[in-house]
Motif scaffolding. Structure first.
Motif, mmCIF file in Angstrom:
data_model
loop_
_atom_site.group_PDB
_atom_site.id
_atom_site.type_symbol
_atom_site.label_atom_id
_atom_site.label_comp_id
_atom_site.label_asym_id
_atom_site.label_seq_id
_atom_site.Cartn_x
_atom_site.Cartn_y
_atom_site.Cartn_z
ATOM 1 N N SER A 26 9.721 -14.420 -14.576
ATOM 2 C CA SER A 26 8.335 -14.794 -14.855
ATOM 3 C C SER A 26 7.511 -14.829 -13.570
ATOM 4 O O SER A 26 6.388 -14.316 -13.527
ATOM 5 C CB SER A 26 8.300 -16.162 -15.547
ATOM 6 N N TYR A 27 8.079 -15.411 -12.505
ATOM 7 C CA TYR A 27 7.342 -15.460 -11.248
ATOM 8 C C TYR A 27 7.285 -14.083 -10.589
ATOM 9 O O TYR A 27 6.260 -13.702 -10.012
ATOM 10 C CB TYR A 27 7.988 -16.482 -10.300
ATOM 11 N N ALA A 28 8.383 -13.333 -10.667
ATOM 12 C CA ALA A 28 8.390 -11.983 -10.099
ATOM 13 C C ALA A 28 7.336 -11.111 -10.767
ATOM 14 O O ALA A 28 6.715 -10.255 -10.125
ATOM 15 C CB ALA A 28 9.773 -11.354 -10.240
ATOM 16 N N ILE B 10 6.207 -23.458 -4.568
ATOM 17 C CA ILE B 10 6.207 -22.010 -4.784
ATOM 18 C C ILE B 10 5.246 -21.322 -3.833
ATOM 19 O O ILE B 10 5.554 -20.288 -3.250
ATOM 20 C CB ILE B 10 5.845 -21.680 -6.241
ATOM 21 N N GLY B 11 4.051 -21.904 -3.666
ATOM 22 C CA GLY B 11 3.050 -21.267 -2.820
ATOM 23 C C GLY B 11 2.136 -20.396 -3.653
ATOM 24 O O GLY B 11 1.545 -20.855 -4.634
ATOM 25 N N TRP B 12 2.031 -19.115 -3.289
ATOM 26 C CA TRP B 12 1.120 -18.224 -4.000
ATOM 27 C C TRP B 12 1.508 -18.122 -5.474
ATOM 28 O O TRP B 12 2.671 -17.956 -5.821
ATOM 29 C CB TRP B 12 1.163 -16.829 -3.379
ATOM 30 N N GLY B 13 0.503 -18.241 -6.354
ATOM 31 C CA GLY B 13 0.747 -18.111 -7.788
ATOM 32 C C GLY B 13 1.383 -19.318 -8.426
ATOM 33 O O GLY B 13 1.815 -19.247 -9.582
ATOM 34 N N GLY B 14 1.451 -20.446 -7.708
ATOM 35 C CA GLY B 14 2.115 -21.623 -8.258
ATOM 36 C C GLY B 14 1.466 -22.135 -9.531
ATOM 37 O O GLY B 14 2.150 -22.479 -10.494
ATOM 38 N N LEU B 15 0.142 -22.181 -9.548
ATOM 39 C CA LEU B 15 -0.557 -22.681 -10.738
ATOM 40 C C LEU B 15 -0.428 -21.715 -11.908
ATOM 41 O O LEU B 15 -0.294 -22.143 -13.060
ATOM 42 C CB LEU B 15 -2.032 -22.927 -10.409
ATOM 43 N N ALA B 16 -0.464 -20.416 -11.625
ATOM 44 C CA ALA B 16 -0.282 -19.432 -12.698
ATOM 45 C C ALA B 16 1.127 -19.522 -13.272
ATOM 46 O O ALA B 16 1.326 -19.411 -14.486
ATOM 47 C CB ALA B 16 -0.553 -18.028 -12.163
ATOM 48 N N TYR B 17 2.110 -19.718 -12.407
ATOM 49 C CA TYR B 17 3.487 -19.888 -12.887
ATOM 50 C C TYR B 17 3.595 -21.137 -13.754
ATOM 51 O O TYR B 17 4.247 -21.118 -14.812
ATOM 52 C CB TYR B 17 4.438 -19.995 -11.698
#
Length: 501
Positions: A25-27, A245-252
């Motif tokens: 999902s994060y990838a 997580i850093g980048w994309g943490g909220l989207a994840y």
């Protein structure tokens, strides 16, 4: 593309089963396409497992019996996605990544994750400083958004006491973050607000003074500290996902919430999942949960229609089977969370039951194998006019299959399949049927599709050819409920295969 590492024990097998959908999902957020997402997730999973193995070996070599503090498994693997993405950017594979991620990787924000430990994000340091069981409980409940009943079942907790234990773990996380905040090198201005920040975030009714509010608007570190220290208000999940997580943490975080609402995260066995391990498959469109339900109804109706058709090898049957084959590749994945792609449900195949593989496969068999197509069907002209059915039964099989369950745990298992072929093969495709409704989750040394209880495993690029009297082996992870009996009705390249005792 590298293969996923073969699990060395039941713990690693469970790790694959529980964490693959989160990593993929994060990838998927980090890349520009499904194939790149699969490759990034696979490399990240391999990197993460190697890191876990090295840490386990180091703890054993010290002889202390204590495990070094580290991130829990899912955030550790998500951090591996970030690490591998950075390696892609420096090695010329950056075009596979999301453009915004590429910009972030060259920013000071990304540098914080690999810089001096005391300058790393506060949530990352706080979570790493916790004991692993506490950190896992916090992550599963806050970021993966699993219901407490599911968290308690996974961690072996008393469901009645799980909520109160989570409250204690939240307070423990705040304490770790507070200590780390005080240890962080700060200028005098930030240091002057440290005590006030602690006091304001302790009470849900406390108001933030205007000067502190202005300071946090300009200071990233103090704003991060406030988010981690304030346990009320519902901001803890965002603080964890963004900080760890850093980048994309909220989207994840949003993807995991949507997956939990749909009941399709955390290794659920009742969801149509997609492992993403079948590299080389065509990219499939993504549809929502309504599409999943509609597709499931259509698959059920089509399977019923096929099961009621006469098996005569007629042109009409061949046309229907060909039409069913042409619909392969329809996706049932949600546009939010992505899941392991290994258990892809075919939209038009009738191979889900033990009695129907001959119909679904009739279009792909050579004309010379018409006797095999007719076996077991008294209505077949070949069965009436040449005794083909009897001759097929008496013919010795060209292969033997050894199906072995290596390890088993509640709701999951690891299996290895070894096939010996008397004939040389240019490529291979092994089919079988599950009796108890088991589902394949991930596979190594091969790719697969599953239609109801029927599974077809096909060769990887590197192990297609098999010499006469040679063997090939592949393994997979699966899920089960109720019972987990051995697979049956094996076929190799559509021909019957004998199961070894």
């Amino acid at each position: 593309m590298p293969d996923l590492p073969t699990p060395q024990n039941a713990a690693e097998a469970a790790l694959l089963s529980e964490c693959w959908d989160a990593v993929l999902s994060y990838a998927d957020l980090c890349t520009s396409g499904s194939a790149s997402a699969t490759r990034l997730a696979t490399e990240a999973f391999t990197h993460g497992i190697d890191e876990l193995r090295a840490a386990t070996a180091a703890s054993k070599s010290t002889g202390t019996g204590r495990r070094a503090l580290r991130l829990p498994r899912i955030p550790l693997l998500l951090a591996s996605v970030r690490t591998v993405a950075a390696a892609w950017e420096t090695s010329g594979l950056g075009h596979r990544l999301d453009p915004d991620l590429r910009l972030w990787l060259h920013s000071d924000k990304a540098a914080r994750y690999v810089g001096p430990p005391l300058h790393r994000p506060l949530a990352l340091r706080g979570l790493r400083d916790m004991q692993e069981p506490d950190a896992v409980l916090l992550w599963l409940a806050e970021v993966e958004s699993l219901p407490m009943s599911a968290v308690a079942r996974r961690l072996g907790l008393d469901p009645a006491a799980a909520s109160s234990e989570l409250a204690q773990v939240r307070a423990l996380f705040r304490d770790r973050c507070h200590r780390n905040h005080l240890d962080t090198p700060m200028d005098a201005h930030c240091r002057s607000y440290a005590r006030l920040l602690d006091a304001v975030t302790r009470s849900p009714s406390a108001e933030t003074p205007e000067d502190l509010s202005r300071h946090m608007a300009r200071c990233v570190e103090c704003a991060e500290a406030a988010a981690c220290l304030r346990l009320h208000g519902g901001g803890l999940p965002a603080a964890l996902s963004s900080g760890v997580i850093g980048w994309g943490g909220l989207a994840y975080l949003e993807r995991r919430r949507r997956a939990a609402e749909a009941g399709m995260s955390g290794g659920r066995t009742d969801a149509a999942v997609d492992t993403g391990l079948n590299e080389g498959k065509p990219v499939r469109p993504r549809i929502g949960r309504t599409g999943i339900l509609v597709t499931a109804v259509l698959v059920s109706a089509l399977a019923l229609t096929v099961s009621l058709m006469p098996f005569g090898g007629s042109k009409g049957d061949d046309a229907n089977a060909a039409q069913g084959e042409s619909t392969d590749g329809q996706s049932v994945a949600d546009p939010g969370p992505t899941f392991p792609s290994g258990s892809k449900t075919k939209s038009g195949s009738g191979t889900g039951t033990a009695g129907s593989p001959a119909v679904a496969d009739s279009t792909s068999r050579p004309a010379g194998n018409s006797d095999q197509e007719a076996q077991g069907e008294s209505s077949s002209p070949a069965g009436k006019q040449g005794g083909a059915k009897g001759s097929t039964k008496s013919a010795a099989p060209d292969c033997r299959v050894k199906y072995e369950i290596v390890s088993e745990w509640p709701d999951g298992f690891q299996a290895t399949v070894t096939v010996t072929s008397t004939k040389a093969l240019a490529t291979w495709s092994l089919g079988w049927t599950f009796k108890d409704g088991q589902r394949v989750g991930q596979m190594w040394d091969g790719t697969f599709t599953q239609d109801d209880s029927h599974v077809t495993a096909t060769a990887a690029d590197y192990n297609k050819t098999v010499a006469a009297n040679g063997t090939f082996t592949f393994g997979f992870l699966g899920s089960w409920t109720g019972s987990n009996s051995a697979a049956r009705n094996f076929t190799l390249n559509k021909a019957s295969c004998q199961a070894a005792g």
